[in-house]
Design an enzyme around this catalytic site. Structure first.
Site, PDB file in Angstrom:
ATOM      1  N   GLY A  54      -8.152  -7.495   4.918  1.00  0.00           N
ATOM      2  CA  GLY A  54      -8.924  -7.603   6.155  1.00  0.00           C
ATOM      3  C   GLY A  54      -8.215  -8.324   7.281  1.00  0.00           C
ATOM      4  O   GLY A  54      -8.782  -8.517   8.348  1.00  0.00           O
ATOM      5  N   TYR A  62      13.831 -32.935 -16.856  1.00  0.00           N
ATOM      6  CA  TYR A  62      12.370 -33.023 -16.987  1.00  0.00           C
ATOM      7  C   TYR A  62      11.708 -33.225 -15.632  1.00  0.00           C
ATOM      8  O   TYR A  62      12.376 -33.607 -14.657  1.00  0.00           O
ATOM      9  CB  TYR A  62      11.970 -34.172 -17.933  1.00  0.00           C
ATOM     10  CG  TYR A  62      12.261 -35.554 -17.404  1.00  0.00           C
ATOM     11  CD1 TYR A  62      11.354 -36.214 -16.580  1.00  0.00           C
ATOM     12  CD2 TYR A  62      13.457 -36.197 -17.718  1.00  0.00           C
ATOM     13  CE1 TYR A  62      11.625 -37.480 -16.090  1.00  0.00           C
ATOM     14  CE2 TYR A  62      13.737 -37.462 -17.224  1.00  0.00           C
ATOM     15  CZ  TYR A  62      12.814 -38.098 -16.412  1.00  0.00           C
ATOM     16  OH  TYR A  62      13.087 -39.342 -15.902  1.00  0.00           O
ATOM     17  N   ARG A  95      -3.017   2.806   8.755  1.00  0.00           N
ATOM     18  CA  ARG A  95      -3.410   1.582   8.039  1.00  0.00           C
ATOM     19  C   ARG A  95      -2.228   0.656   7.884  1.00  0.00           C
ATOM     20  O   ARG A  95      -1.127   1.102   7.570  1.00  0.00           O
ATOM     21  CB  ARG A  95      -3.888   1.917   6.623  1.00  0.00           C
ATOM     22  CG  ARG A  95      -5.174   2.671   6.556  1.00  0.00           C
ATOM     23  CD  ARG A  95      -5.358   3.181   5.129  1.00  0.00           C
ATOM     24  NE  ARG A  95      -6.430   4.133   5.036  1.00  0.00           N
ATOM     25  CZ  ARG A  95      -7.680   3.804   4.745  1.00  0.00           C
ATOM     26  NH1 ARG A  95      -8.010   2.559   4.524  1.00  0.00           N
ATOM     27  NH2 ARG A  95      -8.611   4.729   4.695  1.00  0.00           N
ATOM     28  N   CYS A 145      10.257 -37.723 -10.482  1.00  0.00           N
ATOM     29  CA  CYS A 145       8.956 -38.346 -10.702  1.00  0.00           C
ATOM     30  C   CYS A 145       8.137 -38.465  -9.419  1.00  0.00           C
ATOM     31  O   CYS A 145       7.075 -39.055  -9.416  1.00  0.00           O
ATOM     32  CB  CYS A 145       9.115 -39.708 -11.371  1.00  0.00           C
ATOM     33  SG  CYS A 145       9.995 -40.892 -10.353  1.00  0.00           S
ATOM     34  N   ARG A 167      -3.566  -0.879  -6.432  1.00  0.00           N
ATOM     35  CA  ARG A 167      -2.604  -1.982  -6.567  1.00  0.00           C
ATOM     36  C   ARG A 167      -2.995  -2.771  -7.805  1.00  0.00           C
ATOM     37  O   ARG A 167      -4.119  -2.636  -8.305  1.00  0.00           O
ATOM     38  CB  ARG A 167      -2.634  -2.877  -5.338  1.00  0.00           C
ATOM     39  CG  ARG A 167      -3.949  -3.534  -5.173  1.00  0.00           C
ATOM     40  CD  ARG A 167      -4.069  -4.352  -3.922  1.00  0.00           C
ATOM     41  NE  ARG A 167      -5.472  -4.686  -3.796  1.00  0.00           N
ATOM     42  CZ  ARG A 167      -6.042  -5.143  -2.712  1.00  0.00           C
ATOM     43  NH1 ARG A 167      -5.347  -5.325  -1.628  1.00  0.00           N
ATOM     44  NH2 ARG A 167      -7.318  -5.435  -2.696  1.00  0.00           N
ATOM     45  N   LYS A 170       0.836  -1.205   0.000  1.00  0.00           N
ATOM     46  CA  LYS A 170       0.000   0.000   0.000  1.00  0.00           C
ATOM     47  C   LYS A 170       0.869   1.253   0.000  1.00  0.00           C
ATOM     48  O   LYS A 170       0.644   2.184  -0.785  1.00  0.00           O
ATOM     49  CB  LYS A 170      -0.903  -0.021   1.245  1.00  0.00           C
ATOM     50  CG  LYS A 170      -1.919   1.082   1.228  1.00  0.00           C
ATOM     51  CD  LYS A 170      -2.836   1.010   2.428  1.00  0.00           C
ATOM     52  CE  LYS A 170      -3.768  -0.172   2.342  1.00  0.00           C
ATOM     53  NZ  LYS A 170      -4.550  -0.394   3.543  1.00  0.00           N
ATOM     54  N   MET A 175      -5.310  -7.467   8.818  1.00  0.00           N
ATOM     55  CA  MET A 175      -4.656  -6.637   9.829  1.00  0.00           C
ATOM     56  C   MET A 175      -5.469  -5.376  10.078  1.00  0.00           C
ATOM     57  O   MET A 175      -6.555  -5.226   9.557  1.00  0.00           O
ATOM     58  CB  MET A 175      -3.237  -6.348   9.393  1.00  0.00           C
ATOM     59  CG  MET A 175      -2.381  -7.598   9.538  1.00  0.00           C
ATOM     60  SD  MET A 175      -0.708  -7.291   9.087  1.00  0.00           S
ATOM     61  CE  MET A 175      -0.907  -6.760   7.428  1.00  0.00           C
ATOM     62  N   SER A 192      16.254 -40.616 -11.835  1.00  0.00           N
ATOM     63  CA  SER A 192      14.951 -39.987 -11.652  1.00  0.00           C
ATOM     64  C   SER A 192      14.739 -39.860 -10.148  1.00  0.00           C
ATOM     65  O   SER A 192      14.757 -40.864  -9.428  1.00  0.00           O
ATOM     66  CB  SER A 192      13.854 -40.842 -12.283  1.00  0.00           C
ATOM     67  OG  SER A 192      12.612 -40.239 -12.049  1.00  0.00           O
ATOM     68  N   HIS A 247     -15.318  -8.549   1.958  1.00  0.00           N
ATOM     69  CA  HIS A 247     -14.326  -9.464   2.527  1.00  0.00           C
ATOM     70  C   HIS A 247     -14.466 -10.858   1.941  1.00  0.00           C
ATOM     71  O   HIS A 247     -13.495 -11.475   1.493  1.00  0.00           O
ATOM     72  CB  HIS A 247     -14.515  -9.502   4.055  1.00  0.00           C
ATOM     73  CG  HIS A 247     -13.624 -10.470   4.740  1.00  0.00           C
ATOM     74  ND1 HIS A 247     -13.996 -11.768   4.994  1.00  0.00           N
ATOM     75  CD2 HIS A 247     -12.357 -10.345   5.168  1.00  0.00           C
ATOM     76  CE1 HIS A 247     -12.995 -12.385   5.581  1.00  0.00           C
ATOM     77  NE2 HIS A 247     -11.990 -11.555   5.700  1.00  0.00           N
TER      78      HIS A 247
HETATM   79  C1  PEP Z   1       8.930 -41.656  -5.151  1.00  0.00           C
HETATM   80  O1  PEP Z   1       9.291 -42.300  -4.180  1.00  0.00           O
HETATM   81  O2  PEP Z   1       9.033 -40.430  -5.254  1.00  0.00           O
HETATM   82  C2  PEP Z   1       8.280 -42.353  -6.284  1.00  0.00           C
HETATM   83  C3  PEP Z   1       7.941 -41.693  -7.363  1.00  0.00           C
HETATM   84  O3  PEP Z   1       7.992 -43.656  -6.109  1.00  0.00           O
HETATM   85  P1  PEP Z   1       6.724 -44.190  -5.287  1.00  0.00           P
HETATM   86  O4  PEP Z   1       5.873 -43.032  -4.960  1.00  0.00           O
HETATM   87  O5  PEP Z   1       6.065 -45.172  -6.174  1.00  0.00           O
HETATM   88  O6  PEP Z   1       7.398 -44.815  -4.112  1.00  0.00           O
END
Ligand code: PEP
Ligand code: MG
Length: 927
Positions: free
Chosen positions: A100, A896, A91, A876, A335, A22, A102, A808, A451
């Site tokens: 709202g 990735y 303020r 993953c 803002r 602000k 604070m 991975s 609000h």
């Molecule tokens: C992990 O452990 O992050 C994974 C992808 O394998 P899982 O969740 O199958 O153990």
């Protein structure tokens, strides 16, 4: 020496860290020459000192005095002077807006004497006494900690006594009487009279605003919005201007574009003869902004001019708070405005089309969380449903749940797994827990900036506000709607945050249009409109057809905006986005969502169901022959599994993870089997086979199966198990290849802790692939890599990378093993307590713990690459689809991320944003 106070004219919009949002924007507007009432900002540095020590910095009082003296000179008036008092507001204003959450205190400088002076100079005693009673109640609740309802009750009592409908019906004498009551309340609750010294009022208010940083509701809000706890707030001390000086005065809030749709135009609420908090609190229903155009065209025109100046200046949708004091317009705040997810995409693309910003900037202005929100389902418009009322569409989505009339009930029901709609007349910050717990929020009062609307929009909760037609009675736990409808606590309710419609019962929901568009990117927005036009004939009123046409256009615009942003994201991002999928259906859905392959094909479920018994035989086999026979029976079905998946992902990598179950998942349940054997024995009909099986199951029983015979250990201990899978992969690939397809499997070994574990499996797997290659006369070679999901693997990554072609990161198990948290148990067990205690803001299973687990990942990535330059790095675990974690993975340059199919679009978007933001940070550093 640090300075703690800055005039508005000294700052600018880039100083949000120091001046809060602000303060920084007030400074920016001041420097743009816009009519901002003069004032100064006390910095967040001062707040942090206060929060650390419990005391204001010693230099602060002198600095405030100096700036106040300057302000008094500018205004030609003295704070609290008995003849013509200067009044100021205090303020809060943190770096990130916390609507709202604070405190604010208005009208500081009034006391028993100066109120008379104000009455005289304003020639409006009613206004003076109204202002004084507002100061007393705000100061009493905010600074002195008296429950606000005590003041509200006294006001209500007075109104009832006078037969007054609203505050507007009260006069000077009434407010004077209320002031006496408020004085008495303050004395009674604190033992002290209200401080008459204006400078004391100011100091106590500053302390109160600083302290409000740590109220429970502010903490909850920060946790929800992931705002760091240590930022502190700034305080803005601003000359008061008054919207409650009569019918030529008023106050309002407006947007330069519709925050729900992104359309340009005049959007906002206005209240005649009122102060700002009346609008935000939704206490009185507001008028549309155009009403100002009728009563005060000059101020209205000036406001439109300023709106246009601000939009061009900020190059974005702005929201604005303003006051008109006797025909003079004042800007109290601006803002870059909060907006719905749909508006974020639309506005970003509109601004690109208007030549205001580039596509890169459009990408910075939308988020994965917003895209996820657009992927929410919507109500099925073709369903026969009972519309009971329509209010304002405040925050989109389709929410169905049981009506709860207070926050505690909403929280309790949600904890039992119920879907809840929180129904209130209006919400206030104490309803925050209920709003978080509920699927949707419905209020009978308030506008788009109330609000309820602001907070719900911010947290992505479906919300409908200002449904005038509802008579909400929280005490009775019911509301009444036109036509004799009565909805009681626990009754089912459906609210549509995109249209403002409220239905009784549970309305079926349909897939979001954005999901449909993402799944069919070949279709244009025009096709969408034509194909997916909602079925006509369900007109609820005469305007239904027009509504439908408008909704179609809006939908088409949105789909187009999302498609264009996504297309650009794909051209910007560096990281690939793969999916976690283990059926052909999931694989093709992932492809449709834009996945560039499968980063994790878990194989566990392929061995359950009717095949579980065969796996049991593999595990419990007493001879090689028995085991081989069982394995042989698994080969053909497993080969079919892979054929289906490789086909659905033709031409894209499919990283197949070899079997990684905790062993017990494939064996009969120990307790059940024990009971069966015991019962049979007790009945004198012992089951020998079952008894023998029980012995084996007991032998394999583990206390901590997640840390036991899992992953690579299983592959090493049970001969042939992994190789069966490798053979199935190779045979499936060979067969598809012979059909002219392009299968690209990769083989991934789970739960490796030591390079030797991996090396043994790798060698065997490579030999098996070679065998199949020779047998079938097809040249096969697949990358073989490992998951990194144990700290030891991360710490010995350079050794493992000598053998593995890719890593991975299994951040689910890595989080479990790095923290020593059981991933199956702790989230429900004690995480709420940890979050409450601030040990972490969000579960580390949801967002990667960058300091700990993230460090393991980055060490392993770095050292792995050092030993093998072409090592491919991916992730993953669940974190692969989490926006914050994706930014971290970009920062350590993983190749990735892989996540569930539904999160693939979000990951595509956030990977691109992560790259842009990383580039921005790098160029800022080099400047
Ligand atoms: C992990 O452990 O992050 C994974 C992808 O394998 P899982 O969740 O199958 O153990
Ligand atoms: Mg794992």
């Amino acid at each position: 020496m640090s300075r703690y106070v800055f005039e508005f004219s000294e700052g600018n919009a880039s100083q949000k860290d120091l001046l809060g949002g602000k303060g920084a924007n007030l400074a920016e507007m001041t420097n743009l020459g816009l009519p901002v009432p003069p004032g100064f900002t006390i910095t967040t540095d001062a707040c942090r000192v206060f929060l650390r020590t419990g005391e204001l910095p010693s230099e602060l009082a002198d600095e405030i005095d100096a700036h106040l003296a300057e302000l008094e000179t500018t205004m030609g008036r003295t704070l609290g002077h008995i003849d013509d008092p200067l009044l100021v507001s205090v303020r809060s204003g943190a770096k990130f807006s916390m609507p709202g959450m604070m405190e604010t205190v208005l009208n500081i400088g009034l006391n028993d004497d100066s109120v008379e002076g104000l009455a005289k100079v304003s020639d409006n005693p009613r206004f003076a006494w109204d202002s004084y009673r507002r100061l007393l109640s705000m100061f009493g609740s905010t600074v002195l900690g008296i429950d606000r309802s005590v003041f509200d009750d006294a006001l209500d009592e007075l109104k009832t006594g006078r037969g007054a409908e609203t505050d507007v019906d009260l006069g000077a004498a009434d407010f004077r009487e209320l002031v006496s009551s408020y004085h008495a309340i303050i004395k009674e609750h604190t033992g002290e009279p209200f401080p008459q010294d204006p400078r004391k009022q100011l100091e106590l208010s500053v302390r109160a605003v600083f302290s409000s940083w740590n109220t429970e509701r502010a903490k909850i809000y920060r946790r929800q919005e992931r705002i760091p706890d240590d930022l502190g707030t700034a305080v803005n001390v601003c000359t008061m201007v008054f919207g409650n000086l009569g019918d030529d005065s008023g106050t309002g809030v407006c947007f330069t574009r519709d925050p729900a749709t992104g359309h340009r135009g005049v959007y906002g609420d206005y209240l005649v003869n009122a102060q700002g908090e009346d609008v935000v609190a939704g206490i009185r229903n507001t008028l549309p902004l155009t009403a100002l155009g009728e009563t005060d065209p000059a101020s209205y025109e000036r406001l439109l001019e300023i709106m246009s100046t601000l939009e061009s200046h900020y190059q974005d949708l702005c929201d604005i708070e303003f006051t008109v004091e006797r025909g003079t317009l004042w800007m109290l705040q601006t803002r870059v405005g909060k907006r719905t997810a749909a508006a974020a995409f639309r506005v970003a693309v509109q601004l690109v089309d208007e030549g205001v910003i580039e596509l890169d900037e459009a990408l910075r202005r939308v988020t994965g969380a917003q895209l996820a929100q657009l992927m929410f389902p919507q109500f099925d418009v073709t369903d026969d449903r009972q519309l009971i009322a329509t209010g304002m569409a405040a925050s989109p989505g389709a929410a169905v749940g049981k009506a709860a009339f207070d926050s505690a009930t909403a929280v309790a029901w949600a904890a039992q797994g119920e879907d809840v709609i929180l129904v209130r007349r209006e919400t206030n910050p104490d309803d925050l827990r209920g709003m978080i717990a509920a699927r949707g929020v419905l209020t009978s009062r308030g506008g788009k900036t109330s609000h309820a609307a602001v907070v719900a929009r911010g947290m992505g909760r479906t919300c409908v506000v200002g449904v005038d037609a509802l008579r909400v009675d929280p005490q009775a736990g019911e509301f009444r709607a036109p036509g004799g409808v009565c909805v009681k606590e626990g009754d089912l309710l459906s609210i549509d945050g995109s249209t403002g419609k409220v239905f009784t019962g549970s309305v079926p929901v349909t897939q979001s249009a954005v999901v449909e568009a993402l799944l069919a990117p070949g279709r244009t927005a025009d096709d969408q409109t034509a194909d997916d036009r909602p079925v006509a004939g369900e007109a609820e009123d005469d305007t239904a057809e027009a509504d439908t046409a408008e909704a179609d256009t809006e939908r088409a615009e949105l789909i187009d905006a999302v498609a264009r942003v996504m297309e650009h994201a794909d051209s910007v991002r560096r990281m690939g986005v793969l999916a976690n999928a283990d059926t052909p259906q999931d694989a093709s859905r992932a492809r449709d969502f834009g996945a560039q392959g499968i980063g994790l094909c878990r194989t566990e479920h392929m061995f359950l169901g009717s095949r579980r018994k065969i796996v049991e035989q593999v595990i419990l086999a007493r001879s090689d022959e028995q085991r081989e026979t069982a394995l042989e029976r698994l080969l053909a079905p497993q080969r079919d599994d892979f054929k289906g998946i490789f086909e659905a992902m033709d031409g894209f990598p499919v990283v197949v993870r070899l079997l990684d179950p905790p062993l017990h998942e494939f064996l009969p349940d120990l307790t059940e089997l024990s009971v069966r054997v015991a019962v049979a024995q007790a009945l004198g009909r012992p089951e020998e086979e079952a008894a023998a099986l029980l012995k084996e199951v007991q032998r394999h029983h583990e206390q901590n199966p997640m840390l036991g015979m899992r992953g690579v250990r299983l592959g090493l201990v049970i001969p042939g198990l992994f190789l069966l899978q490798v053979r199935a992969i190779a045979e499936a690939a060979a067969e598809l290849r012979s059909r002219g397809l392009d299968p690209r499997p990769e083989i991934m070994v789970p739960l490796v802790g030591d390079v030797k574990e991996f090396a043994i499996i790798r060698e065997q797997a490579a030999a098996t692939v070679q065998e199949v290659s020779d047998e079938l006369g097809v040249d096969l070679r697949f990358p073989i890599g490992t998951m990194i999901e144990l700290p030891r693997a991360a710490m010995t990554a350079s050794q493992i990378a000598e053998e593995a072609e890719f890593f991975s990161f299994g951040t689910n198990d890595l989080t479990q093993t790095a923290w020593g948290f059981s991933r199956d148990d702790v989230e429900a067990e004690f995480f709420p307590h940890y979050i409450e205690a601030g040990i972490f803001g969000v579960s580390p299973f949801e967002t990667l713990d960058v300091d700990g687990v993230g460090r393991l990942v980055s060490i392993a990535a770095w050292e792995g690459k050092e030993s093998r330059a072409d090592l491919v790095l991916g992730v993953c675990g669940e974190h692969g689809g989490d926006p914050d974690s994706i930014h971290f993975f970009e920062s350590i340059r993983l190749d990735y991320v892989s996540c569930s199919p539904f999160r693939v679009p979000v990951a595509r978007l956030e990977s691109a944003r992560a790259r842009l933001l990383a580039d921005d940070a790098a160029s800022e550093e080099s400047d």
